[in-house]
Design a protein around this motif. Structure first.
Motif, mmCIF file in Angstrom:
data_model
loop_
_atom_site.group_PDB
_atom_site.id
_atom_site.type_symbol
_atom_site.label_atom_id
_atom_site.label_comp_id
_atom_site.label_asym_id
_atom_site.label_seq_id
_atom_site.Cartn_x
_atom_site.Cartn_y
_atom_site.Cartn_z
ATOM 1 N N UNK A 49 9.775 19.236 8.943
ATOM 2 C CA UNK A 49 11.053 18.843 8.409
ATOM 3 C C UNK A 49 11.444 17.526 8.873
ATOM 4 N N UNK A 50 10.773 16.621 9.957
ATOM 5 C CA UNK A 50 11.122 15.384 10.228
ATOM 6 C C UNK A 50 10.012 14.444 9.840
ATOM 7 N N UNK A 51 9.031 15.101 8.726
ATOM 8 C CA UNK A 51 8.138 14.232 8.265
ATOM 9 C C UNK A 51 6.933 13.856 9.006
ATOM 10 N N UNK A 52 6.681 14.573 10.196
ATOM 11 C CA UNK A 52 5.225 14.324 10.908
ATOM 12 C C UNK A 52 4.209 15.359 10.526
ATOM 13 N N UNK A 53 3.127 14.788 10.770
ATOM 14 C CA UNK A 53 1.680 15.756 10.209
ATOM 15 C C UNK A 53 1.617 17.007 11.168
ATOM 16 N N UNK A 54 1.322 18.194 10.545
ATOM 17 C CA UNK A 54 1.341 19.039 11.191
ATOM 18 C C UNK A 54 -0.006 19.138 12.483
ATOM 19 N N UNK A 55 -0.942 18.306 12.247
ATOM 20 C CA UNK A 55 -2.110 18.067 13.231
ATOM 21 C C UNK A 55 -1.518 18.083 14.677
ATOM 22 N N UNK A 56 -0.098 17.292 14.858
ATOM 23 C CA UNK A 56 0.212 17.148 15.984
ATOM 24 C C UNK A 56 0.316 18.414 16.825
ATOM 25 N N UNK A 96 14.920 11.320 19.139
ATOM 26 C CA UNK A 96 14.716 12.346 20.385
ATOM 27 C C UNK A 96 13.828 13.314 19.551
ATOM 28 N N UNK A 97 14.013 13.676 18.570
ATOM 29 C CA UNK A 97 13.247 14.945 18.078
ATOM 30 C C UNK A 97 11.822 14.535 17.746
ATOM 31 N N UNK A 98 11.684 13.295 17.071
ATOM 32 C CA UNK A 98 10.447 12.615 16.799
ATOM 33 C C UNK A 98 9.684 12.410 17.865
ATOM 34 N N UNK A 99 10.435 12.005 19.067
ATOM 35 C CA UNK A 99 9.910 11.594 20.473
ATOM 36 C C UNK A 99 9.287 12.854 20.860
ATOM 37 N N UNK A 100 10.203 13.819 21.002
ATOM 38 C CA UNK A 100 9.509 15.091 21.454
ATOM 39 C C UNK A 100 8.281 15.662 20.954
ATOM 40 N N UNK A 101 8.203 15.494 19.672
ATOM 41 C CA UNK A 101 6.893 15.890 19.032
ATOM 42 C C UNK A 101 5.945 15.258 19.587
ATOM 43 N N UNK A 102 5.931 13.948 19.777
ATOM 44 C CA UNK A 102 4.750 13.121 19.872
ATOM 45 C C UNK A 102 4.555 13.128 21.328
ATOM 46 N N UNK A 103 5.521 13.190 22.305
ATOM 47 C CA UNK A 103 5.447 13.406 23.720
ATOM 48 C C UNK A 103 4.544 14.615 23.743
#
Length: 476
Positions: A49-56, A96-103
């Motif tokens: 939903x926030x446009x990040x790859x599912x590979x995360x 912060x949502x995007x940061x949470x996924x990357x962190x």
């Protein structure tokens, strides 16, 4: 569980819900490698939903591989956990949502290291991911893994500083002044465990992979134990790692010794009459009576110089170190410390290492690297063999200090203690040391501890700075 992208309550913040889902998944995966289907599907919905790859969310994907496929994410990982100022609250909460996924990706790859045998490829991937975590904290790759960076930042709190709820948890940027000192030693410990779980000799035989290893006490212990089984490229790489570690520790200890081993000024020695020793303030003060108001000049009858000579007394320092398996940290630290004191003027340093046999390492005491290569870690403990080498070295008791470093778990306790008590009664200064580690932790045989206390020579246990201070008091 409700859809992570929508809120079951009108007043709830959807950004908070998404962030909560990602951090709950992080905690679940850290404590249980088995995936929770509901959390996985909810997290996938958030990421997409926030446009990040599912590979995360793929545990097998390294950060390197994700950045290679999505190069635009490299900038997001760099400085990911460094605080940023932004007055737009809505933008901050979305970020912060995007940061949470990357962190979550970085922390899981680094701290969920699994178990079992480790391949060279897995070690290389972990080292790369650890480098991304260091970059996320604003450090250079490799800067934290020995636990040395941030050493002056004060005590830190354990853990990565994220949680599933509220204030001070995932909704806030971690405090780096507390985070870095806590994470550095953990990274070093994880890397040491990974190395232990793989075939170290194969890693050392690969110059590229060996160069990526971060020297730590755990790694140095393994290298010292296995050095006799190495040859060629593997032995050369092992020696390079040992020397790197020795040089880094020596620099820290040398600074501590320089700060604490300055003797009192020796005023019996006339000061050198050179310009750098000129005491200008005192010279002016002593010659003020020669001031000429008419000429506005100060006539100087005598120049005054500062005393710089220090009182030094020739001393003999005998360091006896237990090199059994439980005392590796002390062996490394004390070998380096002995070499530093051996470099001081008028200090005669002798070094003895022992397990069930004793070895006089005095000829190599000035080079801790060569000294460590001659040690043979492991085995039992029989201090009486070391005492047989140490006693003849005590020529002038009142001019001698004997430092004995051991956990004192001896199989011939009473004869050894009697010999130590005799050294103390002779007038020599006897310093029993139970631990001279970087952490200050160590175990000491209670039988010896009580008897040393009764003798008036309590066991010194703790950080190596304590031993430096004791030696300074005697030698200065």
């Amino acid at each position: 569980m409700t859809d992570a992208t929508t809120s079951p309550h009108p007043e709830a913040d959807p950004h908070d819900n998404r962030r909560q889902v990602l951090y709950w998944r992080l905690l679940a995966r850290l404590f249980d490698p088995e995936e929770q289907a509901t959390l996985e599907s909810a997290s996938l919905a958030v990421v997409e939903d926030i446009g990040l790859p599912s590979a995360l969310l793929d545990p097998g994907a390294s950060v390197d591989s994700i950045v290679q496929r999505h190069p635009e994410l490299a900038a997001d990982f760099d400085g990911l956990m460094v605080p940023e100022a932004d007055d737009d609250e809505a933008r901050v909460r979305a970020a912060e949502v995007r940061r949470a996924a990357l962190v979550s990706k970085v922390l899981l790859n680094v701290f969920a290291a699994g178990s079992g045998t480790v391949t060279a490829g897995q070690l290389a991937r972990w080292q790369s991911d650890a480098g991304w975590l260091e970059r996320a904290l604003g450090c250079k790759p490799g800067e934290l893994r020995g636990g040395r960076a941030g050493a002056g930042s004060g005590a830190g709190t354990a853990g990565p500083g994220v949680g599933p709820t509220g204030t001070g948890g995932p909704g806030t940027t971690p405090d780096r002044s507390r985070l870095i000192p806590a994470i550095g030693p953990e990274l070093g410990a994880i890397e040491a465990d990974l190395v232990k779980r793989m075939r170290l000799r194969e890693v050392l035989a690969d110059p590229k992979l060996a160069a990526q290893l971060t020297p730590s006490m755990s790694l140095i212990e393994q290298l010292l134990r296995d050095k006799n089984n190495l040859s060629g490229v593997a032995l050369a790489n092992a020696k390079a790692l040992i020397r790197r570690f020795v040089d880094e520790v020596a620099q820290v200890l040398r600074t501590q010794v320089e700060k604490t081993t300055v003797g009192a000024l020796d005023r019996s020695v006339p000061p050198k009459r050179v310009f750098r020793n000129l005491d200008l303030d005192r010279t002016i003060w002593k010659n003020l009576t020669n001031w000429s108001p008419e000429e506005e000049r100060l006539y100087v009858d005598r120049l005054y110089y500062r005393h710089t000579a220090r009182k030094t007394t020739p001393q003999r320092l005998i360091v006896v170190v237990d090199q059994s398996g439980s005392m590796v940290d002390s062996m490394v630290n004390c070998t380096i410390l002995a070499s530093i004191f051996a470099g001081l003027p008028k200090v005669d340093v002798h070094l003895i290492a022992y397990d069930t046999q004793a070895l006089d390492l005095t000829p190599w005491v000035h080079d801790p690297f060569e000294t460590l290569l001659r040690t043979n870690l492991g085995g039992g403990t029989d201090g009486t063999v070391a005492m047989a080498l140490a006693q003849p070295k005590i020529a002038e008791p009142r001019n001698t200090v004997v430092v004995w470093i051991s956990d004192f778990y001896e199989w011939r306790s009473e004869p050894l203690f009697d010999s130590m008590a005799a050294i103390h009664r002779s007038g020599a200064k006897f310093i029993p040391v139970g631990s001279v580690t970087s952490s200050g932790r160590g175990s000491v045989n209670p039988w010896f501890r009580e008897r040393f206390k009764d003798l008036g020579t309590p066991v010194l246990s703790g950080h190596i700075r304590k031993l430096v201070h004791e030696l300074k008091t005697f030698l200065a």
